[in-house]
Motif scaffolding. Structure first.
Motif, short mmCIF file in Angstrom:
data_model
loop_
_atom_site.label_atom_id
_atom_site.label_comp_id
_atom_site.label_asym_id
_atom_site.label_seq_id
_atom_site.Cartn_x
_atom_site.Cartn_y
_atom_site.Cartn_z
N LEU A 1 75.15 51.87 36.94
CA LEU A 1 74.56 51.58 38.25
C LEU A 1 75.80 51.21 38.93
O LEU A 1 75.99 51.63 40.39
CB LEU A 1 73.62 50.23 38.45
CG LEU A 1 72.27 50.66 37.71
CD1 LEU A 1 71.66 49.29 37.54
CD2 LEU A 1 71.58 51.53 38.68
N ARG A 2 76.87 50.51 38.58
CA ARG A 2 78.03 50.14 39.21
C ARG A 2 78.81 51.53 39.68
O ARG A 2 79.18 51.86 40.65
CB ARG A 2 78.94 49.20 38.50
CG ARG A 2 78.47 47.87 38.23
CD ARG A 2 79.93 47.00 37.69
NE ARG A 2 80.44 47.44 36.54
CZ ARG A 2 79.94 47.35 35.21
NH1 ARG A 2 78.58 46.41 35.00
NH2 ARG A 2 80.66 47.76 34.27
N VAL A 3 78.78 52.56 38.60
CA VAL A 3 79.55 53.54 38.96
C VAL A 3 78.67 54.77 40.19
O VAL A 3 79.23 55.24 40.98
CB VAL A 3 79.53 54.73 37.77
CG1 VAL A 3 80.06 55.98 38.04
CG2 VAL A 3 80.67 54.00 36.74
N LEU A 4 77.50 54.73 40.01
CA LEU A 4 76.65 55.16 41.06
C LEU A 4 76.95 54.49 42.39
O LEU A 4 76.95 55.35 43.62
CB LEU A 4 75.16 55.19 40.78
CG LEU A 4 74.61 56.00 39.43
CD1 LEU A 4 73.03 55.80 39.29
CD2 LEU A 4 75.30 57.40 39.32
N ALA B 1 76.57 64.35 37.83
CA ALA B 1 75.25 64.63 36.83
C ALA B 1 74.13 64.01 37.51
O ALA B 1 73.14 64.58 37.40
CB ALA B 1 75.95 64.06 35.57
N TYR B 2 74.35 62.99 37.99
CA TYR B 2 72.89 61.99 38.37
C TYR B 2 72.62 62.57 39.69
O TYR B 2 71.33 62.83 39.95
CB TYR B 2 73.42 60.54 38.76
CG TYR B 2 72.15 59.62 38.92
CD1 TYR B 2 71.05 59.22 37.75
CD2 TYR B 2 71.90 59.32 40.00
CE1 TYR B 2 70.12 58.65 38.23
CE2 TYR B 2 70.64 58.74 40.53
CZ TYR B 2 69.72 58.42 39.40
OH TYR B 2 68.75 57.62 39.62
N PHE B 3 73.26 62.55 40.88
CA PHE B 3 72.93 62.91 42.23
C PHE B 3 72.65 64.52 42.13
O PHE B 3 71.61 64.92 42.93
CB PHE B 3 73.82 62.46 43.11
CG PHE B 3 73.98 61.14 43.39
CD1 PHE B 3 72.74 60.25 43.76
CD2 PHE B 3 74.96 60.37 42.77
CE1 PHE B 3 72.86 58.90 43.86
CE2 PHE B 3 75.23 58.98 43.00
CZ PHE B 3 74.31 58.28 43.42
N GLN B 4 73.27 65.34 41.58
CA GLN B 4 73.24 66.75 41.62
C GLN B 4 72.33 67.49 40.64
O GLN B 4 71.84 68.49 40.80
CB GLN B 4 74.50 67.50 41.79
CG GLN B 4 75.56 67.08 42.93
CD GLN B 4 74.85 67.59 44.33
OE1 GLN B 4 74.37 68.48 44.43
NE2 GLN B 4 75.17 66.72 45.31
N SER C 1 88.08 60.49 38.13
CA SER C 1 87.35 61.70 37.94
C SER C 1 86.17 61.58 36.95
O SER C 1 85.34 62.42 37.12
CB SER C 1 88.50 62.65 37.34
OG SER C 1 89.65 62.72 38.25
N ILE C 2 86.36 60.68 35.98
CA ILE C 2 85.31 60.42 34.93
C ILE C 2 83.84 60.16 35.74
O ILE C 2 82.90 60.55 35.52
CB ILE C 2 85.48 59.72 33.73
CG1 ILE C 2 86.77 60.37 32.97
CG2 ILE C 2 84.31 59.39 33.09
CD1 ILE C 2 87.46 59.27 31.99
N ALA C 3 84.32 59.12 36.50
CA ALA C 3 83.15 58.55 37.34
C ALA C 3 82.41 59.41 38.42
O ALA C 3 81.42 59.40 38.47
CB ALA C 3 83.80 57.29 38.22
N ASN C 4 83.38 60.27 39.10
CA ASN C 4 82.85 61.60 39.76
C ASN C 4 82.05 62.36 38.87
O ASN C 4 80.98 62.97 39.37
CB ASN C 4 83.92 62.40 40.26
CG ASN C 4 84.80 61.77 41.42
OD1 ASN C 4 84.09 60.81 41.96
ND2 ASN C 4 85.87 62.11 41.88
N VAL D 1 71.22 61.47 33.74
CA VAL D 1 71.89 60.11 33.25
C VAL D 1 72.76 60.54 32.11
O VAL D 1 72.23 60.98 31.02
CB VAL D 1 70.93 59.16 32.76
CG1 VAL D 1 71.76 57.93 32.30
CG2 VAL D 1 69.84 58.72 34.21
N VAL D 2 74.23 60.53 32.17
CA VAL D 2 75.15 60.56 31.32
C VAL D 2 76.16 59.58 31.08
O VAL D 2 76.28 58.88 32.05
CB VAL D 2 75.56 62.12 31.36
CG1 VAL D 2 74.77 63.22 31.49
CG2 VAL D 2 76.66 62.12 32.64
#
Length: 323
Positions: free
Chosen positions: A315-318, A270-273, A262-265, A277-278
């Motif tokens: 980058l890994r999370v994205l 935050a980045y894509f929508q 959920s944190i990764a989501n 960068v958070v």
């Protein structure tokens, strides 16, 4: 409750006006559409040092006497408090020593060094770092400025709450990352003083949420620190907690714990929508909304608390990782 009053927050705002910036309050079309009510992001991630911590650190140093400033300041930190304290100290010509555990990401350690502070890395927990900071304070006479459990720190963080109520006067619910409770206590003091009906949600992670465990137990508790995307929310609240435990207990309407996915989501959203960068700790409010944990009653303000994420991890999370 704590002796802290709303007036302390207003005085803090006057004191730190030249050291911090008023951060943006951006509407989130995607989250507003998903929940069916207005959702705003309080982008404290755009604060000068990349997190809300600069507010409390600046207020704490600005309150010191000339004699105290001459002896310097020392603190334990999971990264962002140390960075903020190092910056504020450099602006006010005060020596800063920051104690960090080995769990603090290298990017945060380097950022503190770059600001001219002396760095001491010790142990595997925030509590180890705290004990070292206390030793240095005792030996050198430096002012010990803890990350959260200090009235000047709490009042400084509360200035963020003043901005929320001014930027969204009809706010109904506010989601605040919850760790040691300095941010939560300060923001909640400001908001509940303005309108007791504002609902305050503390958002944390499932892996080592010390304040949540303490609230459940009815007293400050130690928890095992575990690796998490929300590394800034790690660390204990201190078994001799003087302020934030009671203030969080009295002012928090609900606590929500998020798993790593959920944190990764939240980070990805935050980045894509939102094009932001958070770091993981700052994404927990967004994650809670995406998980449907919050009743859709608005306007809702999500405190996005910091951007100081390790870029390789980001980058890994994205790319889809949850760690």
């Amino acid at each position: 409750m704590s002796g802290l009053q709303l007036n302390d927050v207003y005085l803090a705002r006057q004191r730190i006006a030249s050291l911090v910036r008023v951060t943006p309050m951006d509407p989130s079309p995607s989250l507003s559409k998903q929940l069916g009510v207005p959702v705003y992001l309080k982008l404290e991630s755009q604060q000068i040092t990349g997190s809300f911590k600069l507010r409390g650190a600046s207020n704490a140093i600005a309150q010191l006497s000339t004699g105290q400033r001459a002896k310097g300041v020392v603190a334990a930190s999971t990264g962002n408090h140390g960075r903020a304290l190092a910056y504020a100290a450099s602006q006010l010509n005060v020596k800063a020593t920051i104690c960090l555990s080995q769990l603090v990401p290298p990017n945060k350690v380097q950022a503190i060094r770059d600001l001219g502070a002396e760095v001491c890395i010790i142990g595997r927990s925030q509590d180890d770092a705290q004990r070292q900071a206390e030793r240095i304070a005792g030996e050198q006479g430096a002012a010990l400025l803890p990350p959260f459990d200090h009235p000047a720190i709490i009042a400084g963080q509360g200035t963020l709450g003043l901005e929320i109520i001014e930027q969204v006067p009809d706010v109904a619910q506010v989601l605040v990352p919850l760790s040691g409770g300095g941010l939560f206590a300060g923001v909640a003091l400001a908001l509940k003083s303005a309108n007791p009906n504002i609902r305050l949600h503390g958002i944390s992670m499932q892996r080592g949420a010390a304040m949540h465990a303490s609230l459940q137990a009815g007293q400050p508790m130690e928890v095992e620190e575990l690796p998490t995307l929300a590394d800034s929310l790690g660390g204990g609240i201190g078994l001799d907690n003087q302020y934030t435990f009671a203030m969080t207990r009295d002012l928090c309407d609900q606590v929500h714990l998020l798993d790593e996915a959920s944190i990764a989501n939240g980070i990805r959203h935050a980045y894509f929508q939102e094009r932001q960068v958070v770091e993981g700790a700052a994404a927990v409010g967004i994650g809670a909304l995406l998980d449907g944990l919050i009743e859709p009653r608005g306007p809702i303000v999500v405190v996005v608390s910091g951007r100081n994420v390790d870029l390789e991890q980001h980058l890994r999370v994205l790319a889809g990782a949850n760690q």
